[in-house]
Every structure is written in C-alpha cells, then in structure tokens.
Design a protein around this motif. Structure first.
Motif, PDB file in Angstrom:
ATOM      1  N   UNK A  17      82.399  -3.098  67.398  1.00 48.42           N
ATOM      2  CA  UNK A  17      83.097  -2.465  68.521  1.00 48.42           C
ATOM      3  C   UNK A  17      84.206  -1.611  67.930  1.00 48.42           C
ATOM      4  N   UNK A  18      84.082  -0.272  68.038  1.00 50.29           N
ATOM      5  CA  UNK A  18      85.070   0.594  67.407  1.00 50.29           C
ATOM      6  C   UNK A  18      85.140   0.322  65.916  1.00 50.29           C
ATOM      7  N   UNK A  19      86.352   0.098  65.423  1.00 45.87           N
ATOM      8  CA  UNK A  19      86.532  -0.221  63.998  1.00 45.87           C
ATOM      9  C   UNK A  19      86.538  -1.730  63.754  1.00 45.87           C
ATOM     10  N   UNK A  20      86.321  -2.506  64.822  1.00 43.12           N
ATOM     11  CA  UNK A  20      86.338  -3.954  64.681  1.00 43.12           C
ATOM     12  C   UNK A  20      85.130  -4.602  65.326  1.00 43.12           C
ATOM     13  N   UNK A  21      85.363  -5.733  66.019  1.00 42.79           N
ATOM     14  CA  UNK A  21      84.266  -6.513  66.600  1.00 42.79           C
ATOM     15  C   UNK A  21      84.675  -7.084  67.956  1.00 42.79           C
ATOM     16  N   UNK A  22      83.671  -7.428  68.757  1.00 39.46           N
ATOM     17  CA  UNK A  22      83.858  -8.231  69.958  1.00 39.46           C
ATOM     18  C   UNK A  22      83.047  -9.512  69.782  1.00 39.46           C
ATOM     19  N   UNK A  23      83.670 -10.658  70.093  1.00 40.48           N
ATOM     20  CA  UNK A  23      82.988 -11.939  69.976  1.00 40.48           C
ATOM     21  C   UNK A  23      82.743 -12.524  71.363  1.00 40.48           C
ATOM     22  N   UNK A  24      81.600 -13.193  71.518  1.00 34.04           N
ATOM     23  CA  UNK A  24      81.263 -13.815  72.804  1.00 34.04           C
ATOM     24  C   UNK A  24      80.236 -14.917  72.581  1.00 34.04           C
ATOM     25  N   UNK A  25      80.041 -15.735  73.599  1.00 34.66           N
ATOM     26  CA  UNK A  25      79.072 -16.829  73.522  1.00 34.66           C
ATOM     27  C   UNK A  25      78.181 -16.802  74.754  1.00 34.66           C
ATOM     28  N   UNK A  26      76.924 -17.226  74.578  1.00 37.09           N
ATOM     29  CA  UNK A  26      75.963 -17.283  75.684  1.00 37.09           C
ATOM     30  C   UNK A  26      75.180 -18.593  75.615  1.00 37.09           C
ATOM     31  N   UNK A  27      74.800 -19.157  76.777  1.00 39.45           N
ATOM     32  CA  UNK A  27      73.918 -20.335  76.774  1.00 39.45           C
ATOM     33  C   UNK A  27      72.554 -19.975  76.181  1.00 39.45           C
ATOM     34  N   UNK A  28      72.078 -20.776  75.248  1.00 42.12           N
ATOM     35  CA  UNK A  28      70.818 -20.474  74.554  1.00 42.12           C
ATOM     36  C   UNK A  28      69.652 -20.259  75.508  1.00 42.12           C
ATOM     37  N   UNK A  29      69.618 -21.054  76.595  1.00 42.91           N
ATOM     38  CA  UNK A  29      68.463 -20.974  77.502  1.00 42.91           C
ATOM     39  C   UNK A  29      68.366 -19.650  78.244  1.00 42.91           C
ATOM     40  N   UNK A  30      69.447 -18.877  78.248  1.00 41.31           N
ATOM     41  CA  UNK A  30      69.425 -17.583  78.937  1.00 41.31           C
ATOM     42  C   UNK A  30      68.955 -16.433  78.039  1.00 41.31           C
ATOM     43  N   UNK A  31      68.907 -16.669  76.717  1.00 45.88           N
ATOM     44  CA  UNK A  31      68.669 -15.573  75.774  1.00 45.88           C
ATOM     45  C   UNK A  31      67.183 -15.448  75.422  1.00 45.88           C
ATOM     46  N   UNK A  32      66.611 -14.292  75.744  1.00 44.98           N
ATOM     47  CA  UNK A  32      65.213 -14.007  75.386  1.00 44.98           C
ATOM     48  C   UNK A  32      65.080 -13.656  73.905  1.00 44.98           C
ATOM     49  N   UNK A  33      66.088 -12.999  73.362  1.00 43.54           N
ATOM     50  CA  UNK A  33      66.023 -12.628  71.957  1.00 43.54           C
ATOM     51  C   UNK A  33      67.062 -11.592  71.588  1.00 43.54           C
ATOM     52  N   UNK A  34      67.132 -11.357  70.291  1.00 40.34           N
ATOM     53  CA  UNK A  34      68.066 -10.373  69.741  1.00 40.34           C
ATOM     54  C   UNK A  34      67.223  -9.288  69.059  1.00 40.34           C
ATOM     55  N   UNK A  35      67.359  -8.052  69.520  1.00 42.70           N
ATOM     56  CA  UNK A  35      66.522  -6.958  69.028  1.00 42.70           C
ATOM     57  C   UNK A  35      67.182  -6.280  67.842  1.00 42.70           C
ATOM     58  N   UNK A  36      66.525  -6.356  66.691  1.00 42.58           N
ATOM     59  CA  UNK A  36      67.074  -5.750  65.481  1.00 42.58           C
ATOM     60  C   UNK A  36      66.013  -4.895  64.793  1.00 42.58           C
ATOM     61  N   UNK A  37      66.495  -3.986  63.973  1.00 38.88           N
ATOM     62  CA  UNK A  37      65.595  -3.164  63.179  1.00 38.88           C
ATOM     63  C   UNK A  37      64.713  -4.021  62.294  1.00 38.88           C
ATOM     64  N   UNK A  38      63.542  -3.496  61.989  1.00 38.41           N
ATOM     65  CA  UNK A  38      62.659  -4.164  61.038  1.00 38.41           C
ATOM     66  C   UNK A  38      63.366  -4.282  59.696  1.00 38.41           C
ATOM     67  N   UNK A  39      63.344  -5.464  59.127  1.00 41.97           N
ATOM     68  CA  UNK A  39      64.005  -5.682  57.844  1.00 41.97           C
ATOM     69  C   UNK A  39      63.220  -5.031  56.713  1.00 41.97           C
ATOM     70  N   UNK A  40      63.887  -4.129  56.009  1.00 44.04           N
ATOM     71  CA  UNK A  40      63.275  -3.462  54.866  1.00 44.04           C
ATOM     72  C   UNK A  40      64.289  -3.421  53.733  1.00 44.04           C
ATOM     73  N   UNK A  41      63.830  -3.525  52.498  1.00 42.11           N
ATOM     74  CA  UNK A  41      64.784  -3.474  51.386  1.00 42.11           C
ATOM     75  C   UNK A  41      65.365  -2.068  51.239  1.00 42.11           C
ATOM     76  N   UNK A  42      66.674  -1.964  51.027  1.00 45.08           N
ATOM     77  CA  UNK A  42      67.264  -0.637  50.810  1.00 45.08           C
ATOM     78  C   UNK A  42      66.846  -0.075  49.455  1.00 45.08           C
ATOM     79  N   UNK A  43      66.991   1.230  49.307  1.00 49.39           N
ATOM     80  CA  UNK A  43      66.664   1.866  48.028  1.00 49.39           C
ATOM     81  C   UNK A  43      67.565   1.320  46.929  1.00 49.39           C
ATOM     82  N   UNK A  44      66.967   1.019  45.782  1.00 51.49           N
ATOM     83  CA  UNK A  44      67.751   0.477  44.670  1.00 51.49           C
ATOM     84  C   UNK A  44      68.404   1.583  43.855  1.00 51.49           C
TER      85      UNK A  44
END
Length: 423
Positions: free
Chosen positions: A8-35
């Motif tokens: 969030x901006x130059x920092x972060x926002x923290x929060x909590x959610x009940x597990x039973x409400x969460x369908x999932x967390x959408x993230x990019x496909x994990x790929x190794x960065x260029x060495x």
C-alpha cells in the motif's frame, strides 16, 4: 483467522479474514528470475525474433533514439539501459549520437531527477534526455492518417533517429489488450490529438483487456506505427517482471512480432485461472507507483472486476498520494455524475482524462467499489467511490451489500494478475 499483509503506497496494510470465507489468493505463476541479466540481454539482441541481429542493424556513427518508460510504468529500465548503451558503443555508436525520449503519452513531464531515476545515473550523464510533451505541437512531425481517422503526429526526437529502439515492458491493458510494443510510439511519443483520436476507440465493446486483433484501439495503433516504420528502422527490447520487480524474461526483435511473443508469455505468467467469481474481491495495486493516483489504480479495478460476481464488492488498496491524477477525470464526474451520463458525454466529445471516468464508472455497473485509501473523502465521493481507512472498515461496508455468508478472492498483485474463469 488468517493474517495478510498487502502493499500500500510505500508501505503495507495488514488485515485478517476468517479462513472459511476465503476462496483463494490469486498470484502470478511462480517462475525463476533471470540469473544473469546481461547475458540474457545480449542473447536477445543477437538472436532476436523476426529481425536481423543488432550488429546488422547498427552501423558506426548512426543516430539512435531509445524510447523509455515514464515513472508510472515499472520496467527496471535503469538495469538494462547501461547494457544496451554500452553494446551500442561496442558497435561503433558514440554517446553523443544516442538520446532518450520518455514515452509520456498524455502524462505530466518528468523532472530531471525522475529521468535519472528511470535510466540510472551513468546513462543519464552520458545521453541527452527528452520528455515527449504531447501538448507542444511544434515538437511533432506528421506521418499521415489511419483508416480510423487518427492523425499520426510523432515526436521529432524519434523522427530524426536512424534507429529507434523501443524499450519497456508488457502487461495486460484494460482497453488496448496489452501494453508495450507499438504503445511505446503511439501513444507514448504521440501528440495529444493523435492520442485523443486513438483512445476514443475505447468506446467499442471490442476494446478490452487481453484482446489485440479485432480491437480497434490496437489495430489503429499498429497502423499508425506502420506509417512511421515505413521511413524508420525500429527494434524492440522489452522486459517482463514478476511481482517483486525481478526480471523473468527479455524479448527483442521486430517491433510487431516480438511484442506478440511477449504477450503470449504474459498470458502464461499473469493470467490466473479461477473456478468461480467471488462475492468480494480484495485487491492491492502492488504499492507505489501502481497506486500513486486513481488514474493508475484503475488498472487494478479492471483486473479485479474479472473476479467478482454481479452485485458483488471490490475493495481496492491504493494510497493515491497524488489524488485523482487528472483534473479532467474530476471535472468529467462532477459534470456527469453517473456511468450512463459519462458514456453519453464521451460519445459526443471524447476528452483524454475524462476517458478514465468512463473506464472507472462502467465497472461500477457490475460491482460496488470501496477504496482503502488516503484519498480525500469528499474527492472519493465525487469520483463515485466509498472510501475508508482500513480493510476491516471496508469489510463491514461490504457486508451491507453481500451479507455475512460471503466468499472472498484475494489479489495481492492486483495491477498484474488477470483472473480467467475456467470454462
């Protein structure tokens, strides 16, 4: 309860959610960065896509213009520009015969300090740097008109070069399909009327996220750049980054064909399959500069929109330290305070800046948008948002629309990831 910490901006926002409400967390496909970035850059330059290698295009003493991203788009330009410039030196091109044009489109001009930050101190000391200010008509040359009636005016600092190297990155774009490629030129270094006419094509239902061919905005941009390419050598160099801004892959070659290959890679990495839409979507833009203002934050809105049910709620985490980012956007919503009114006005008179009002409000027909933001509350209201200070307050508001038996999808990389519903 599960704890989350989103940028969030130059920092972060923290929060909590009940597990039973969460369908999932959408993230990019994990790929190794260029060495080894330098090795990858050189390999791309000398084994390009649908183009002669760089040593056959570059001749000693020729004039080269680099088109580079402005501060609103992250491509890690400062990492690869020294490699590109040094390689041009090896091929016989002196520093004084190269220059950089920043692809501002219709964005504000960059300060010298911002230019240095984009390309790195070493390159900034060695090469001349120019803003492409779309408002100074005398700085542009005319190349003809497209079939859609777009007059193609392009910055003279790219017109006087013998080779134009388009640098940047590729991500999904909400009305021209994908960013990068031809966009470095049009709208990147185009005059205001060129951009205005091209962007007016976004009113078409075919102008949408992830669609290139048959998208009038994209087709018009390509046609405009082809008019320029008739008289100028062009070469593309683009990087694809992950959410941590690490290099995943670099693409080089023909400005059209190499871009299409980069788009295919972006689909694999940034496209995230979902099995069902959610009642509530919580999306972080990914922090600064993606959430610098509403103008930039809108891209995350579009991505999150793909994951929400009709009548659902989208919560966007975006600080907006620069407010709306557009006086024209504010004026448009002040004078036409509804999605239908905005659309009707733009169909009569298309105005850059006001087009973002259409982009924002058309999404509001499907879902309620709540901002977790430092944006002035009165301004947020004028822009048709509900604005609160934290995610807990946003969730309380969301329950008024979706009830307490809701399902949530989370998008920590909201400006990058595009939810794709499985068929």
């Amino acid at each position: 309860m599960t704890d989350y910490k989103y940028k969030y901006g130059h920092g972060y926002k923290e929060f909590s959610l009940p597990e039973e409400h969460v369908l999932g967390e959408l993230k990019m496909k994990q790929m190794p960065p260029l060495e080894n970035l330098k090795a990858a850059v050189l390999d791309a330059l000398y084994h390009p896509i649908a183009s002669a290698p760089i040593n056959e295009l570059v001749q000693p003493g020729m004039k080269i213009a680099f088109i580079c991203n402005d501060s609103t788009r992250v491509a890690n330009t400062h990492s690869f520009m020294p490699i590109l410039v040094n390689e041009m030196n090896k091929l016989g091109v002196k520093d004084e015969d190269m220059h950089i044009v920043f692809a501002l489109g219709t964005h504000r001009c960059m300060s010298h300090e911002e230019m240095v930050e984009q390309v790195g101190e070493d390159v900034a000391k060695r090469l001349k740097m120019y803003n492409s200010d779309c408002h100074v008509q005398d700085n542009f040359e005319y190349f003809g008109e497209t079939e859609h009636g777009t007059p193609v005016w392009l910055n003279k600092h790219v017109c006087d070069a013998e080779l134009v190297i388009l640098t940047g990155t590729v991500v999904y774009h909400f009305f021209s399909g994908f960013g990068g490629g031809r966009k470095a030129v049009l709208p990147g270094v185009a005059a205001m009327e060129t951009v205005r006419k091209n962007h007016s094509l976004m009113m078409s239902p075919e102008a949408k996220l992830g669609k290139l061919h048959g998208n009038p905005v994209y087709d018009d941009q390509v046609e405009g750049v082809r008019l320029f390419a008739k008289e100028h050598k062009m070469f593309l160099f683009h990087s694809i980054l992950d959410a941590q801004k690490q290099f995943l892959k670099v693409f080089a070659g023909d400005w059209y064909e190499a871009h299409l290959e980069a788009c295919k890679f972006v689909e694999q990495v940034y496209g995230v399959p979902i099995s069902e839409p959610a009642d509530v979507v919580i999306a972080s833009c990914g922090g600064y500069p993606k959430d610098i203002n509403i103008y930039q934050l809108q891209k995350t809105m579009d991505n999150a929109w793909c994951a929400v049910k009709d009548g659902g709620v989208i919560i966007i985490l975006g600080e907006c330290e620069e407010g709306s980012g557009s006086a024209a956007l504010e004026k448009a919503l002040e004078e036409n305070p509804s999605p239908d009114a905005i659309k009707a006005e733009l169909e009569k008179n298309f105005v850059i800046g006001a087009h973002k009002a259409f982009a924002i409000t058309r999404l509001m027909k499907k879902a309620h948008f709540i901002l977790v933001s430092a944006l002035d509350k009165e301004l947020a209201k004028k822009l048709l948002f509900e604005s609160v200070d934290d995610v807990d307050a946003a969730m309380k508001l969301a329950e008024k629309y979706v009830g307490k038996d809701y399902k949530v999808l989370l998008m920590p990389q909201g400006s990058l990831t595009v939810p794709v519903l499985k068929k």
